[in-house]
Design a protein around this motif. Structure first.
Motif, mmCIF file in Angstrom:
data_model
loop_
_atom_site.group_PDB
_atom_site.id
_atom_site.type_symbol
_atom_site.label_atom_id
_atom_site.label_comp_id
_atom_site.label_asym_id
_atom_site.label_seq_id
_atom_site.Cartn_x
_atom_site.Cartn_y
_atom_site.Cartn_z
ATOM 1 N N HIS A 1 30.880 43.549 58.835
ATOM 2 C CA HIS A 1 30.460 43.967 57.769
ATOM 3 C C HIS A 1 31.097 44.937 56.786
ATOM 4 O O HIS A 1 31.828 45.684 57.524
ATOM 5 C CB HIS A 1 29.095 44.308 57.815
ATOM 6 N N LEU A 2 31.108 44.980 55.791
ATOM 7 C CA LEU A 2 31.659 45.975 54.665
ATOM 8 C C LEU A 2 30.315 46.972 54.332
ATOM 9 O O LEU A 2 29.677 46.420 53.568
ATOM 10 C CB LEU A 2 32.578 45.615 53.716
ATOM 11 N N ASP B 1 41.134 48.110 56.724
ATOM 12 C CA ASP B 1 40.189 48.269 57.741
ATOM 13 C C ASP B 1 40.473 47.590 59.261
ATOM 14 O O ASP B 1 41.474 47.026 59.347
ATOM 15 C CB ASP B 1 38.855 48.184 57.215
ATOM 16 N N ILE B 2 39.579 47.544 60.084
ATOM 17 C CA ILE B 2 39.538 46.855 61.333
ATOM 18 C C ILE B 2 40.003 45.404 61.275
ATOM 19 O O ILE B 2 41.226 45.263 62.042
ATOM 20 C CB ILE B 2 38.101 47.114 62.196
ATOM 21 N N LEU C 1 49.116 52.382 57.423
ATOM 22 C CA LEU C 1 49.623 51.631 58.725
ATOM 23 C C LEU C 1 48.474 50.932 59.308
ATOM 24 O O LEU C 1 47.566 51.812 59.768
ATOM 25 C CB LEU C 1 50.324 52.656 59.474
ATOM 26 N N LYS C 2 48.714 49.986 59.764
ATOM 27 C CA LYS C 2 47.834 49.303 60.804
ATOM 28 C C LYS C 2 48.425 48.485 61.703
ATOM 29 O O LYS C 2 49.159 47.413 61.380
ATOM 30 C CB LYS C 2 46.721 48.315 60.076
ATOM 31 N N VAL D 1 37.962 57.194 48.199
ATOM 32 C CA VAL D 1 38.607 56.122 49.335
ATOM 33 C C VAL D 1 37.566 56.304 50.676
ATOM 34 O O VAL D 1 37.773 55.297 51.602
ATOM 35 C CB VAL D 1 39.931 56.627 49.655
ATOM 36 N N PHE D 2 36.725 57.234 50.752
ATOM 37 C CA PHE D 2 35.784 57.288 51.699
ATOM 38 C C PHE D 2 34.531 56.621 51.408
ATOM 39 O O PHE D 2 33.599 56.710 52.273
ATOM 40 C CB PHE D 2 35.717 58.710 52.189
ATOM 41 N N GLY D 3 34.389 56.037 50.516
ATOM 42 C CA GLY D 3 33.176 55.337 50.190
ATOM 43 C C GLY D 3 32.817 54.164 50.708
ATOM 44 O O GLY D 3 31.702 53.483 50.430
ATOM 45 N N LEU D 4 33.730 53.453 51.562
ATOM 46 C CA LEU D 4 33.397 52.067 51.886
ATOM 47 C C LEU D 4 34.065 52.212 53.699
ATOM 48 O O LEU D 4 34.958 52.792 53.766
ATOM 49 C CB LEU D 4 33.907 51.078 51.407
ATOM 50 N N LYS D 5 33.295 51.244 54.313
ATOM 51 C CA LYS D 5 34.013 51.311 55.795
ATOM 52 C C LYS D 5 33.429 49.976 56.412
ATOM 53 O O LYS D 5 32.398 49.279 56.268
ATOM 54 C CB LYS D 5 33.121 52.300 56.568
ATOM 55 N N GLU D 6 34.541 49.151 57.064
ATOM 56 C CA GLU D 6 34.081 48.026 57.973
ATOM 57 C C GLU D 6 33.457 48.539 59.287
ATOM 58 O O GLU D 6 33.794 49.162 60.132
ATOM 59 C CB GLU D 6 35.307 47.265 57.966
ATOM 60 N N LYS D 7 32.370 47.618 59.542
ATOM 61 C CA LYS D 7 31.860 47.795 60.765
ATOM 62 C C LYS D 7 31.083 46.580 61.289
ATOM 63 O O LYS D 7 30.374 45.896 60.562
ATOM 64 C CB LYS D 7 30.764 49.196 61.009
ATOM 65 N N ASP D 8 31.320 46.019 62.481
ATOM 66 C CA ASP D 8 30.698 44.828 63.013
ATOM 67 C C ASP D 8 30.779 43.597 61.944
ATOM 68 O O ASP D 8 29.659 43.058 61.584
ATOM 69 C CB ASP D 8 29.322 45.276 63.370
#
Length: 333
Positions: free
Chosen positions: A124-125, A81-82, A18-19, A115-122
Motif C-alpha cells: 500500500h502507499l 520504494d520497496i 539507487l535501488k 519527498v518524505f510525505g509518502l511511503k510504501e508499506k505492505d
C-alpha cells in the motif's frame, strides 16, 4: 556514456536514486526537447508551454545500459520504494500519481508535502496531503485505489514536516504552536492517531533515531528569524520531550531543505551547515553542543562521515580526520 550524452545535452538539474542494481536518474530542464533525444514516451501534465521538462532514466548497473527512459512536461517528482516506482506532480490543489510498474494512476485532493510525505508499506502507499484548511492521511493500494482516509488532521494549520518509519508516522503542523502527531501505521488498512503534543515554535525536519526516540529540527519560536532548536522525544507510548538544545546565533540549517546534510554516528550527530559542521553529542539522553568546525568552502561541498572514533571530512581532494574524544584538538590529515 550514452546516458551522459543524452542527459547533459540539455542539462539543468540532475538527481539520483539507487535501488538494488538499478540507478534511477531524473533530469529537470527548461530547454527545448533535443532533436536527437530518443525516448519511449513523451507525456505532459498541465498546459505544457513554458513548463520544465523532466527526463527519467533507468540504468542497469550490471552493464551500465539504459533500460528505460521517459520524458514529461512539468516538474515531476519521483518516489522509488520497496516494490513500486511512482511519479507524482501537484496541479493547483490536487496531486496526480502514476505507478510506473502497473501503469495505474489516480488524482487525489491536496498537495504532498515534500519527498518524505509518502511511503510504501505492505503493498500500500501511505501519504499525507495538505489542502486549504484540511490535512489528511490517505492509503492507496497497489492499483492506487483509495482504501482509507483519515481526514481533518489539525484543521487550519500547515504541514511543516513528515516522517514515516516502520510502524509509525510522525507529522508536524504549525499555525501558532507546533503540534507533533504520532500515528500507528502497523495496520495499513486502518492507520490511527495515537498521540499529540503541542510545543512552542515549529519543526522543519525530523529523524527517527531508534524505535523509541525521535529528534526534530526547527525554530525555538514561531518567528522564522528565531534561533534553531533541536528536540529529542520519547515515542514509546505517548510523546514526551526529554531534551532540547538551542543553537545560539544560528537561525537556519541546511538540513531544512536537504536531508543529506545530516549524519548520525554512535552518540554523535553531524550537521553540515553552509561552511561549518555543527557537532551534537547525545549523552545520557541530553543534546549537547560538542563543537563546530569550519569548512574551506562556504557552500559546504565537503562530504562528511563518522568512522570509529572519528569525524572524516572529504574536501578538495583532502581527507581531514577529527578525533571525537573530549574535544577536537587532535586533528590530522
Amino acid at each position: 556514456n550514452n546516458f551522459l550524452k543524452q542527459a547533459w545535452s540539455f542539462s539543468s538539474k540532475i538527481s539520483f536514486s539507487l535501488k538494488k542494481q538499478t540507478l534511477f536518474v531524473k533530469e529537470l530542464s527548461y530547454k527545448d526537447i533535443p532533436t536527437d533525444f530518443a525516448c519511449e514516451e513523451i507525456l505532459y501534465l498541465g498546459e505544457g508551454k513554458g513548463m520544465p521538462l523532466s527526463a527519467f532514466y533507468k540504468i542497469d548497473l550490471s552493464d551500465l545500459e539504459i533500460s528505460e527512459q521517459k520524458l514529461f512536461y512539468g516538474d515531476i517528482h519521483q518516489h522509488i520504494d520497496i516494490e513500486n516506482e511512482y511519479l507524482y506532480i501537484a496541479s493547483y490543489s490536487d496531486t496526480f500519481i502514476l505507478n510506473q510498474k502497473n501503469s495505474s494512476s489516480t488524482q487525489i485532493k491536496g498537495i504532498i508535502p515534500g519527498v518524505f510525505g509518502l511511503k510504501e508499506k505492505d503493498d500500500h502507499l501511505l501519504l499525507f496531503t495538505e489542502k486549504s484548511s484540511s490535512n489528511n492521511l490517505t492509503v492507496l493500494n497497489h492499483n492506487l485505489e483509495n482504501t482509507y482516509t483519515l481526514n481533518g488532521i489539525a484543521p487550519g494549520e500547515s504541514i511543516y514536516s513528515v516522517k514515516f518509519e516502520e510502524d509509525r508516522a510522525y507529522l508536524v503542523t504549525f499555525k501558532t504552536v507546533d503540534p507533533l502527531f504520532s500515528f500507528d501505521i502497523s495496520d495499513v488498512t486502518a492507520p490511527k492517531l495515537i498521540a499529540e503534543l503541542k510545543v512552542p515554535g515549529f519543526s522543519r525536519y525530523m529523524e527517527v533515531m531508534t524505535d523509541e526516540r525521535l529528534i526534530t529540527f526547527g525554530k525555538e519560536t514561531g518567528d522564522w528569524y528565531s534561533e534553531v532548536e533541536l528536540n529529542l522525544y520519547d515515542t514509546k507510548t505517548d510523546l514526551k520531550k526529554i531534551s532540547s538544545l538551542v543553537l545560539s546565533g544560528i537561525d537556519n540549517l541546511s538540513v531544512f531543505w536537504d536531508h543529506h546534510n545530516i549524519e548520525f554516528h554512535r552518540d554523535f550527530l553531524f550537521l553540515k551547515n553552509y561552511n561549518k559542521v555543527i557537532i551534537i553529542k547525545i549523552e545520557n539522553e541530553k543534546l549537547l553542543h560538542f563543537d563546530t568546525i569550519r569548512l574551506q568552502s562556504y557552500y559546504g561541498n565537503a562530504q562528511i562521515m563518522g568512522y570509529l572514533n572519528e569525524l572524516r571530512v572529504f574536501e578538495n581532494g583532502i581527507i581531514t580526520r577529527y578525533h571525537l574524544f573530549n574535544n577536537l584538538s587532535g586533528v590530522y590529515e
